[in-house]
Scaffold this active site. Structure first.
Site, PDB file in Angstrom:
ATOM      1  N   TYR B 158       0.808  -1.130   0.063  1.00  0.00           N
ATOM      2  CA  TYR B 158       0.068  -0.076   0.247  1.00  0.00           C
ATOM      3  C   TYR B 158       0.754   1.212  -0.049  1.00  0.00           C
ATOM      4  CZ  TYR B 158      -2.964   3.528   1.918  1.00  0.00           C
ATOM      5  OH  TYR B 158      -4.150   4.715   2.039  1.00  0.00           O
ATOM      6  N   LYS B 162       1.078   4.738  -2.391  1.00  0.00           N
ATOM      7  CA  LYS B 162       0.888   5.992  -2.134  1.00  0.00           C
ATOM      8  C   LYS B 162       2.279   6.712  -2.618  1.00  0.00           C
ATOM      9  CE  LYS B 162      -3.448   5.875  -0.938  1.00  0.00           C
ATOM     10  NZ  LYS B 162      -4.319   6.853  -1.580  1.00  0.00           N
TER      11      LYS B 162
END
Lengths: 446, 252
Positions: B158, B162
């Site tokens: 994740y 980002k």
């Protein structure tokens, strides 16, 4: 053809800039081409950028800089001026004042174009007796949304849709307006200092008809609403002679100062404005008769300070100018109180009377009162407060001036300009595809 | 169009069920809003989001069909939204947290996270930027994350999406210089949302409403990056320069 340059544009208040393709105007045929070849973002004329809000900017559009077409000529026999839309009132005055003429209506700045004066249907200190600028225009040459050049006279509804039409009926290329004869470049000014709003308003009501020009400055910080009324008429040669003025017809206003380029936010606050207002109030005598002031000092005091709009700092400012009928004159005090309550410091708060409006569907002035206040955009609660004031004003049939507006809602606009649909009908005959668009027209869904 | 006080009239949310995006809309002066488009996959939660805003008397709230993974459709969907009228603020709010352990065992899950969070955002972001540039104004708000500031063992799949999104947004902002369009990168820390409800809270945890306030203020001030809460900026600056052995000893 001149090249389009991506340029950030904003109004005089320096809030909410957008980027447009700016092209210098060089001929009516070039403007017609820009119109017929425009992108879906449309086209808009821009003059000297003195409207406070978003009237002369149009994000993504082709914005035509009209200030490159500036020819004009005075016709002394029939007392008129025919000018390119981009000609400035400043340059026109420099030519016609020494020859004994003056513009029929003068706004608070002379750094505006003829096209802009028509599009905003500007008013001045003589509205109560002479009406707005549009009332003195006799012919408009305009290029419509199909790229066709039209010559409009006051008999034509398209003429009146263009007056006060905020540039949305076409690009004005030239216009003819009448001028008035004057004997000197001086104004004979009577000053009256009054200690509360009520006395100012009753004095304005009683004595407006005695003078061509009248305006009141209000000390927005004082709870009483004290202020100074200045009234004037063009001075005669005899008046100038008796004051020992040599060359009473000479006219050459100069810049006297420049605002600094970088101003910290919050320079104008309650304290500094209080100090300014106190000084300004004290500077004026309780009463003075027949003082001779130069045209520039009387009509355009702020033009002496270059870029004075910078003093409000990076967040910029807005001007709240509204009109209410005589039956709602109490709203003037209500608005002043409300602005003082939220601590909105305004050192340019101006009150005057309007005479009857004209037949232009979107022209701002109507009989009654108008108040204008400069407000820094950074004040908290400003948006909510002005929205509340909009409600009060629209409820009594008043409205805001589009050349100053930068924040009213589309609903408030539509409610307060009841002839909007009539105007739209005429606009659609001139610009069926809505080629002409500004950030103002998008914001207000005009 | 924004008004002189920087208050928007029209907002497009990509990822229309995002709690942070919805809170941001609620934080804007509601009576100014004329058009709020919530883009997402048709679902009960999207309908609920629309209903939630309508219940607050916000005008012009509409769902539009949008799938972050279906990048071929992004251009047409975004064009249709902008063709109708100008959009002042676009919030790029879609994203999935995924599950780190599952992703490590099944890389296809990692690909899913990367596709939504990074590939989808790059595609949608470029289409939005093209339209903002064309209209000469407007801001793209990109919901990044502090997880992208430095990859951590516990959520690096994740975090890396980002990080990629954040770098993309920084470059996109640079590409929009002098076009009138802007990018605002928002880097929240741990926010209490559906996405994180199964996780233990981290220090400096916030609510969507707190992030919303920070976003609305940043929009008015024309900022280009904000942390939520603000002081996380300094924490992250410290963490980014912390020597690896120390960083790895921190509780994940």
């Amino acid at each position: 053809m001149s090249e389009a340059v991506a340029t950030q544009l904003s109004g005089w208040g320096r809030t909410t800039p957008t980027v447009a393709q700016l092209v210098e105007a060089n001929s009516p045929s070039q403007i017609a081409n820009l119109i017929t070849q425009s992108s879906s973002r449309g086209v808009l004329a821009r003059g000297l950028g003195r409207s406070y809000g978003d009237a002369a900017q149009s994000g993504g559009a082709t914005v035509v800089d009209m200030t490159t077409m500036t020819d004009f000529s005075l016709n002394p026999e029939n007392m008129s001026v025919t000018a390119d839309a981009g000609a400035s009132i400043d340059n026109i005055l420099r030519e016609i004042v020494p020859r004994g003429f003056f513009v029929p209506v003068s706004a608070g700045t002379r750094i505006i174009t003829v096209g802009g004066a028509i599009a905003a249907d500007i008013h001045g200190k003589n509205h109560h007796r002479d009406g707005s600028f549009g009332a003195h225009v006799t012919e408009i040459v305009i290029i419509n949304g199909r790229g066709e050049q039209l010559t409009l006279a006051p008999e034509n509804p398209q003429f009146w849709a263009t007056i006060g039409g905020m540039g949305l009926t076409g690009i004005i290329t030239s216009a003819t307006f009448t001028v008035i004869p004057i004997q000197s470049s001086y104004i004979s000014v009577d000053t009256e200092r009054l200690k509360d709003l009520e006395s100012i308003m009753s004095s304005l009501l009683e004595r407006d008809h005695e003078y061509r020009y009248t305006v009141a400055w209000i000390d927005s910080v004082s709870p009483s609403g004290r202020g100074v009324i200045t009234r004037g008429d063009h001075a005669t040669i005899a008046q100038c002679d008796s004051e020992g003025i040599k060359n009473p017809e000479s006219y050459d206003p100069k810049k006297i100062a420049s605002a600094p380029g970088l101003v910290p936010p919050g320079l104008l606050n309650k304290l500094s404005v209080r100090a300014f207002n106190e000084g300004w109030y004290r500077k004026h005598p309780r009463s003075r008769i027949g003082e001779l002031q130069r045209i520039g000092a009387f009509f355009h005091p702020l033009d002496g300070v270059h870029d004075w709009n910078r003093i409000y700092g990076p967040r910029g400012f807005l001007q709240y100018q509204f009109q209410v009928p005589d039956s709602a004159s109490d709203l003037i005090g209500v608005v002043l109180n409300k602005l003082r309550e939220i601590g909105a410091p305004s050192f340019l708060t101006v009150l005057k009377r309007f005479g009857p409006g004209n037949q232009a569907p979107l022209s701002f002035p109507q009989s009654g009162w108008t108040l204008a206040a400069d407000l820094p955009a950074g004040i908290s609660e400003l948006g909510r407060t002005l929205d509340q004031l909009d409600e009060l004003i629209s409820a009594v049939g008043g409205r805001l001036y589009l050349a100053k507006d930068s924040r009213q809602s589309p609903a408030n606009f539509a409610r307060t300009y009841p002839r909007l649909d009539e105007w739209r009908g005429i606009r659609d005959t001139m610009d069926p595809n809505h080629v002409f668009a500004s950030d103002l027209s998008r914001r207000l869904e005009i | 169009m924004l008004d002189a006080l920087g208050e928007p009239q029209s907002v497009l949310v990509l990822g229309g069920t995002s709690e942070i995006a919805l809170a941001t809309i609620k934080e804007m002066p509601r009576h100014r809003l004329r058009r709020v488009l919530l883009a997402g996959r048709p679902s009960e939660s999207l309908d609920a989001a629309v209903a939630q805003l309508k219940a607050l008397n916000i005008a012009g709230v509409e769902p539009i069909e949008f799938d972050a993974k279906n990048t071929d459709t992004h251009g047409a969907i975004i064009d249709a939204a902008f063709d109708a009228s100008d959009i002042d603020v676009v919030i790029l709010a879609f994203g999935v947290l995924g599950d780190q352990m599952t992703a490590e065992e099944d890389p296809s899950h990692a690909v899913e996270i990367a596709t939504v969070n990074y590939t989808g955002s790059v595609s949608a972001g470029l289409h939005v930027a093209r339209r903002l540039k064309n209209q000469g104004h407007g801001t793209l708000v990109v919901l990044s994350s502090v997880a992208g500031d430095r990859a951590r063992r516990s959520n690096f799949v994740y975090g890396s999406t980002k990080a990629g999104l954040d770098a993309f947004a920084q470059g996109l902002d640079a590409s929009l210089e002098k076009t009138g369009a802007h990018v605002l990168i928002v880097r929240p820390g741990f926010v209490r949302t559906r996405m994180t409800s199964h996780l233990p809270e981290a220090p400096m945890t916030t609510n969507p409403e707190d992030v919303a306030k920070i976003i609305v203020t940043a929009l008015k001030k024309g900022k280009s990056t904000v942390y939520a809460p603000g002081p996380l900026r300094f924490v992250m600056a410290g963490l980014k320069t912390l020597p690896k052995p120390l960083f790895r000893k921190l509780p994940s």
